[in-house]
Design a protein around this motif. Structure first.
Motif, PDB file in Angstrom:
ATOM      1  N   GLN A  53       0.809  -1.228   0.000  1.00  0.00           N
ATOM      2  CA  GLN A  53       0.000   0.000   0.000  1.00  0.00           C
ATOM      3  C   GLN A  53       0.844   1.280   0.000  1.00  0.00           C
ATOM      4  N   SER A  54       2.011   1.240   0.657  1.00  0.00           N
ATOM      5  CA  SER A  54       2.846   2.450   0.732  1.00  0.00           C
ATOM      6  C   SER A  54       3.615   2.627  -0.577  1.00  0.00           C
ATOM      7  N   HIS A  55       4.264   3.804  -0.664  1.00  0.00           N
ATOM      8  CA  HIS A  55       5.040   4.054  -1.887  1.00  0.00           C
ATOM      9  C   HIS A  55       6.496   3.679  -1.716  1.00  0.00           C
ATOM     10  N   PRO A 106      11.586   2.538  13.415  1.00  0.00           N
ATOM     11  CA  PRO A 106      12.484   1.656  14.175  1.00  0.00           C
ATOM     12  C   PRO A 106      11.741   0.427  14.689  1.00  0.00           C
ATOM     13  N   ARG A 107      12.076  -0.701  14.129  1.00  0.00           N
ATOM     14  CA  ARG A 107      11.473  -1.957  14.615  1.00  0.00           C
ATOM     15  C   ARG A 107      12.567  -3.019  14.698  1.00  0.00           C
ATOM     16  N   ALA A 108      12.363  -4.197  14.113  1.00  0.00           N
ATOM     17  CA  ALA A 108      13.327  -5.286  14.317  1.00  0.00           C
ATOM     18  C   ALA A 108      14.746  -4.859  13.933  1.00  0.00           C
ATOM     19  N   SER A 109      15.691  -5.431  14.628  1.00  0.00           N
ATOM     20  CA  SER A 109      17.092  -5.141  14.328  1.00  0.00           C
ATOM     21  C   SER A 109      17.974  -6.367  14.527  1.00  0.00           C
ATOM     22  N   LYS A 131      -3.128  -0.645  -2.517  1.00  0.00           N
ATOM     23  CA  LYS A 131      -3.772  -1.080  -1.269  1.00  0.00           C
ATOM     24  C   LYS A 131      -4.860  -2.106  -1.557  1.00  0.00           C
ATOM     25  N   VAL A 132      -4.787  -3.219  -0.834  1.00  0.00           N
ATOM     26  CA  VAL A 132      -5.836  -4.237  -0.944  1.00  0.00           C
ATOM     27  C   VAL A 132      -6.943  -3.848   0.025  1.00  0.00           C
ATOM     28  N   ILE A 133      -8.181  -3.794  -0.477  1.00  0.00           N
ATOM     29  CA  ILE A 133      -9.269  -3.416   0.439  1.00  0.00           C
ATOM     30  C   ILE A 133     -10.246  -4.568   0.687  1.00  0.00           C
ATOM     31  N   SER A 143      -3.765  -6.410   9.747  1.00  0.00           N
ATOM     32  CA  SER A 143      -4.066  -7.140   8.498  1.00  0.00           C
ATOM     33  C   SER A 143      -5.509  -7.028   7.980  1.00  0.00           C
ATOM     34  N   ARG A 144      -5.626  -6.484   6.795  1.00  0.00           N
ATOM     35  CA  ARG A 144      -6.926  -6.403   6.132  1.00  0.00           C
ATOM     36  C   ARG A 144      -7.371  -7.820   5.700  1.00  0.00           C
ATOM     37  N   ILE A 145      -6.390  -8.613   5.293  1.00  0.00           N
ATOM     38  CA  ILE A 145      -6.733  -9.978   4.851  1.00  0.00           C
ATOM     39  C   ILE A 145      -7.339 -10.757   6.030  1.00  0.00           C
ATOM     40  N   ALA A 154       3.314 -14.278   9.813  1.00  0.00           N
ATOM     41  CA  ALA A 154       4.032 -13.276  10.618  1.00  0.00           C
ATOM     42  C   ALA A 154       3.052 -12.386  11.398  1.00  0.00           C
ATOM     43  N   ASP A 155       3.282 -11.056  11.440  1.00  0.00           N
ATOM     44  CA  ASP A 155       2.465 -10.190  12.306  1.00  0.00           C
ATOM     45  C   ASP A 155       0.978 -10.223  11.951  1.00  0.00           C
ATOM     46  N   ALA A 156       0.638 -10.554  10.743  1.00  0.00           N
ATOM     47  CA  ALA A 156      -0.783 -10.658  10.378  1.00  0.00           C
ATOM     48  C   ALA A 156      -1.440 -11.790  11.161  1.00  0.00           C
ATOM     49  N   ASN A 210       5.241  -8.910  22.347  1.00  0.00           N
ATOM     50  CA  ASN A 210       6.008  -7.710  22.670  1.00  0.00           C
ATOM     51  C   ASN A 210       7.438  -7.877  22.153  1.00  0.00           C
ATOM     52  N   PRO A 211       8.135  -6.763  21.896  1.00  0.00           N
ATOM     53  CA  PRO A 211       9.436  -6.892  21.217  1.00  0.00           C
ATOM     54  C   PRO A 211      10.631  -7.154  22.138  1.00  0.00           C
ATOM     55  N   PHE A 212      10.413  -7.296  23.464  1.00  0.00           N
ATOM     56  CA  PHE A 212      11.563  -7.498  24.353  1.00  0.00           C
ATOM     57  C   PHE A 212      12.072  -8.936  24.208  1.00  0.00           C
ATOM     58  N   MET A 259      11.389 -11.563  19.561  1.00  0.00           N
ATOM     59  CA  MET A 259      10.785 -12.799  19.065  1.00  0.00           C
ATOM     60  C   MET A 259       9.692 -12.567  18.028  1.00  0.00           C
ATOM     61  N   GLY A 260       9.387 -11.303  17.722  1.00  0.00           N
ATOM     62  CA  GLY A 260       8.296 -11.012  16.799  1.00  0.00           C
ATOM     63  C   GLY A 260       8.592 -11.477  15.393  1.00  0.00           C
ATOM     64  N   LEU A 261       9.519 -10.823  14.792  1.00  0.00           N
ATOM     65  CA  LEU A 261       9.846 -11.199  13.421  1.00  0.00           C
ATOM     66  C   LEU A 261      10.540 -12.562  13.378  1.00  0.00           C
ATOM     67  N   THR A 262      11.244 -12.915  14.452  1.00  0.00           N
ATOM     68  CA  THR A 262      11.904 -14.221  14.488  1.00  0.00           C
ATOM     69  C   THR A 262      10.869 -15.320  14.231  1.00  0.00           C
ATOM     70  N   GLY A 263       9.702 -15.189  14.884  1.00  0.00           N
ATOM     71  CA  GLY A 263       8.626 -16.156  14.646  1.00  0.00           C
ATOM     72  C   GLY A 263       8.075 -16.025  13.230  1.00  0.00           C
TER      73      GLY A 263
HETATM   74  C1  LIG Z   1      10.297  -1.496  18.722  1.00  0.00           C
HETATM   75  C2  LIG Z   1      10.260  -2.824  18.044  1.00  0.00           C
HETATM   76  C3  LIG Z   1      11.411  -3.591  18.003  1.00  0.00           C
HETATM   77  C4  LIG Z   1      11.392  -4.851  17.419  1.00  0.00           C
HETATM   78  N1  LIG Z   1      12.530  -5.609  17.408  1.00  0.00           N
HETATM   79  C5  LIG Z   1      12.508  -6.853  16.904  1.00  0.00           C
HETATM   80  C6  LIG Z   1      13.710  -7.655  16.827  1.00  0.00           C
HETATM   81  O1  LIG Z   1      14.802  -7.220  17.208  1.00  0.00           O
HETATM   82  N2  LIG Z   1      13.603  -8.905  16.302  1.00  0.00           N
HETATM   83  C7  LIG Z   1      12.401  -9.390  15.854  1.00  0.00           C
HETATM   84  O2  LIG Z   1      12.352 -10.549  15.432  1.00  0.00           O
HETATM   85  N3  LIG Z   1      11.268  -8.634  15.838  1.00  0.00           N
HETATM   86  C8  LIG Z   1      11.294  -7.390  16.345  1.00  0.00           C
HETATM   87  N4  LIG Z   1      10.164  -6.610  16.288  1.00  0.00           N
HETATM   88  C9  LIG Z   1       8.944  -7.093  15.596  1.00  0.00           C
HETATM   89  C10 LIG Z   1       9.054  -6.891  14.082  1.00  0.00           C
HETATM   90  O3  LIG Z   1       9.430  -5.583  13.746  1.00  0.00           O
HETATM   91  C11 LIG Z   1       7.748  -7.282  13.406  1.00  0.00           C
HETATM   92  O4  LIG Z   1       7.410  -8.582  13.855  1.00  0.00           O
HETATM   93  C12 LIG Z   1       7.890  -7.268  11.890  1.00  0.00           C
HETATM   94  O5  LIG Z   1       8.115  -5.978  11.392  1.00  0.00           O
HETATM   95  C13 LIG Z   1       6.632  -7.852  11.227  1.00  0.00           C
HETATM   96  O6  LIG Z   1       6.856  -7.947   9.847  1.00  0.00           O
HETATM   97  P1  LIG Z   1       5.656  -8.207   8.870  1.00  0.00           P
HETATM   98  O7  LIG Z   1       6.263  -8.271   7.504  1.00  0.00           O
HETATM   99  O8  LIG Z   1       4.821  -9.345   9.317  1.00  0.00           O
HETATM  100  O9  LIG Z   1       4.700  -6.934   9.023  1.00  0.00           O
HETATM  101  P2  LIG Z   1       5.020  -5.385   8.786  1.00  0.00           P
HETATM  102  O10 LIG Z   1       6.441  -5.099   8.974  1.00  0.00           O
HETATM  103  O11 LIG Z   1       4.035  -4.648   9.603  1.00  0.00           O
HETATM  104  O12 LIG Z   1       4.699  -5.162   7.234  1.00  0.00           O
HETATM  105  C14 LIG Z   1       3.376  -5.197   6.740  1.00  0.00           C
HETATM  106  C15 LIG Z   1       3.338  -4.480   5.394  1.00  0.00           C
HETATM  107  O13 LIG Z   1       2.062  -4.674   4.824  1.00  0.00           O
HETATM  108  C16 LIG Z   1       1.636  -3.425   4.242  1.00  0.00           C
HETATM  109  N5  LIG Z   1       0.166  -3.448   4.209  1.00  0.00           N
HETATM  110  C17 LIG Z   1      -0.664  -3.422   5.275  1.00  0.00           C
HETATM  111  N6  LIG Z   1      -1.945  -3.465   4.867  1.00  0.00           N
HETATM  112  C18 LIG Z   1      -1.924  -3.494   3.510  1.00  0.00           C
HETATM  113  C19 LIG Z   1      -2.943  -3.544   2.517  1.00  0.00           C
HETATM  114  N7  LIG Z   1      -4.255  -3.554   2.855  1.00  0.00           N
HETATM  115  N8  LIG Z   1      -2.580  -3.594   1.214  1.00  0.00           N
HETATM  116  C20 LIG Z   1      -1.250  -3.591   0.868  1.00  0.00           C
HETATM  117  N9  LIG Z   1      -0.251  -3.517   1.774  1.00  0.00           N
HETATM  118  C21 LIG Z   1      -0.589  -3.496   3.082  1.00  0.00           C
HETATM  119  C22 LIG Z   1       2.213  -2.378   5.190  1.00  0.00           C
HETATM  120  O14 LIG Z   1       2.302  -1.115   4.580  1.00  0.00           O
HETATM  121  C23 LIG Z   1       3.576  -2.979   5.512  1.00  0.00           C
HETATM  122  O15 LIG Z   1       4.550  -2.586   4.596  1.00  0.00           O
HETATM  123  C24 LIG Z   1      10.167  -5.344  16.847  1.00  0.00           C
HETATM  124  C25 LIG Z   1       9.011  -4.540  16.844  1.00  0.00           C
HETATM  125  C26 LIG Z   1       9.049  -3.305  17.448  1.00  0.00           C
HETATM  126  C27 LIG Z   1       7.809  -2.457  17.456  1.00  0.00           C
END
Ligand SMILES: Cc1cc2nc3c(=O)[nH]c(=O)nc-3n(C[C@H](O)[C@H](O)[C@H](O)COP(=O)(O)OP(=O)(O)OC[C@H]3O[C@@H](n4cnc5c(N)ncnc54)[C@H](O)[C@@H]3O)c2cc1C
Length: 413
Positions: free
Chosen positions: A35-37, A43-46, A132-134, A167-169, A290-292, A297-299, A302-306
């Motif tokens: 959806q974004s450009h 600042p999220r996963a690192s 953007k998927v709606i 997640s819209r899906i 993943a996050d969908a 919590n990010p401490f 384990m978020g993106l790791t999963g």
């Molecule tokens: C402060 C912080 C620190 C973190 N540190 C860590 C770490 O060190 N290690 C770790 O494993 N995890 C960490 N995490 C978690 C991690 O950042 C997330 O789990 C990860 O970004 C999830 O990735 P994703 O691709 O599932 O979703 P996202 O990164 O949220 O990406 C989803 C994408 O989908 C797009 N999208 C959404 N809706 C639509 C739509 N309707 N149509 C089209 N596009 C759409 C969005 O624009 C976005 O680009 C941290 C999170 C936070 C907040």
């Protein structure tokens, strides 16, 4: 002959980019809709574990990650109050695991850039930004489709929702409120900051501070001295309130008690914190990853790791189906396994990671009562006893239980 339908991947976050890359490396057509450009710079996963690096290696990007990132030496837990910043526990990251993979640190937007660059080289992959998927089509359809903002219908072989926490899906598949779990009554603020004061104290590459009020984490995330400081604050405060409180939080938490003119704040992002998992990651040809599908919590990172482990397994399923080695039923197994790992490993460990920072009356009680600290203290004492017998006096990171699960064992052939 018409060209085969692509696998539709919704969301160019790290999970969507990684899945697209893994599949397109095998010439499987993928269409990634974002959806974004541009990629998200927040600042999220690192930190990516050695186990996650297996997937990055299969995607062919590990050498770039290793050359652009760095290898954190370990993690410690510290006091905030006197004796200031002293260590309670330190664990070292092993140089590498048994397969030669090592934990690497690289801010997420730089990892995203590597994946995007590689994906653009693949002839069977297409990324459409600003798309953007709606809505989604009927689940029973042989060829699932999604609906874009301008009404266009885009068909695919499968639709994979990698579209993050909101997640819209997921909402279109299961309803607006379908996401079992809870939202913490605290929120966190993630900042990226340059501050010379960190260099003057003997910090480790990552550390957590155990404190009932000012619990936080400080981690070096770039070799040029960029640090991530993530701290807890009262739930329900507005962005403006949190922003106003930030200088005082830094003054209390950071070594040297700096005023804002002493550091350069380059990112400031408040987040709500959740522990949630869907009851199903698959419905027909629609899947969530993943996050969908799950949040924590990010401490402890384990978020993106999963999410990466979800993507690695889903890639194996889709590759098996594409090659005629498996049928759709393998996706039910994937769904079952991934949710099981979230409930048995990711949720309890990430919950404890956060609670141990603030739930005790102070670090002394935490050291006495917290099962993880007790275990690590015992291990440290044992190492000390053995010192002099040629054993080293440091502790290695016990690591996480495996989050990966090999789906190829469920191939029919
Ligand atoms: C402060 C912080 C620190 C973190 N540190 C860590 C770490 O060190 N290690 C770790 O494993 N995890 C960490 N995490 C978690 C991690 O950042 C997330 O789990 C990860 O970004 C999830 O990735 P994703 O691709 O599932 O979703 P996202 O990164 O949220 O990406 C989803 C994408 O989908 C797009 N999208 C959404 N809706 C639509 C739509 N309707 N149509 C089209 N596009 C759409 C969005 O624009 C976005 O680009 C941290 C999170 C936070 C907040």
């Amino acid at each position: 002959m018409s060209s085969p339908l692509p696998i539709l991947i919704i969301g160019a976050g790290p999970s969507g980019l990684l899945l697209s890359l893994l599949l397109s490396r095998h010439k499987i057509p993928v269409l990634l809709l974002e959806q974004s450009h541009s990629l998200n710079p927040q600042p999220r996963a690192s930190h990516y574990t050695a186990e996650s690096c297996i997937e990055f290696s299969r995607a062919g990007i590990l050498p770039q990650m290793y050359s652009q990132g760095f290898f954190p030496n370990g993690v410690s837990w510290r006091r905030l109050n006197p004796p200031h910043f002293s260590r309670l526990i330190k664990i070292n990251n092993p140089v590498s695991d048994e397969n030669g993979f090592k934990m690497v640190c690289l801010p997420l937007h730089r990892l995203g850039q590597i994946m995007e660059d590689e994906l653009k080289k693949e002839e069977t992959a297409e990324i459409r930004y600003g798309t953007k998927v709606i809505d989604i089509g009927e689940v029973e359809e042989e060829n699932p489709y999604v609906v874009l903002e301008d009404g266009e219908r885009v068909k695919g072989r499968y639709v994979i929702g990698c579209d993050g926490a909101g997640s819209r899906i997921r909402k279109r598949l299961f309803g607006e409120d379908y996401f079992s779990g809870y939202t913490w009554d605290k929120q966190i603020v993630a900042t990226n900051v340059y501050y010379g004061g960190f260099e003057g104290v003997a910090y480790d590459d990552s550390q957590f501070f155990v404190d009932g009020e000012h619990w936080h984490m400080v981690a070096k995330i770039q070799e040029d001295g960029l640090y991530r400081v993530t701290y807890g604050d009262i739930g329900g405060l507005s962005y403006e309130d949190l922003k106003k409180r930030q200088p005082e939080k830094f003054r209390i938490m950071l070594p040297g008690h700096p005023t804002p003119d002493k550091y350069r704040l380059v990112n400031f992002s408040p987040y709500k914190v959740h522990q949630r998992c869907v009851d199903k990651m698959r419905k027909g040809k629609f899947l969530l990853a993943a996050d969908a599908a799950h949040l924590c919590n990010p401490f402890g990172g384990m978020g993106l790791t999963g999410g990466i482990a979800d993507v690695g397994g889903l890639y194996e399923c889709l590759l098996g189906i594409h090659a005629g080695l498996a049928d759709d039923s393998i996706l039910d197994k994937w769904d079952e396994v991934r949710r099981d790992i979230w409930h048995k490993v990711i949720n309890p460990i990430s919950t404890d990671n956060l609670k141990r920072l603030y739930q005790y009356s102070g670090p002394d009680e935490a050291m006495e009562k917290d099962p993880f600290f007790i275990m690590m203290k015992k291990a440290e004492e044992k190492e000390k006893e053995m010192n002099g017998t040629g054993k080293k006096e440091e502790q290695d990171n016990p690591g996480l239980p495996p989050l990966r699960y090999d789906m190829t064992q469920h191939y029919a052939k």
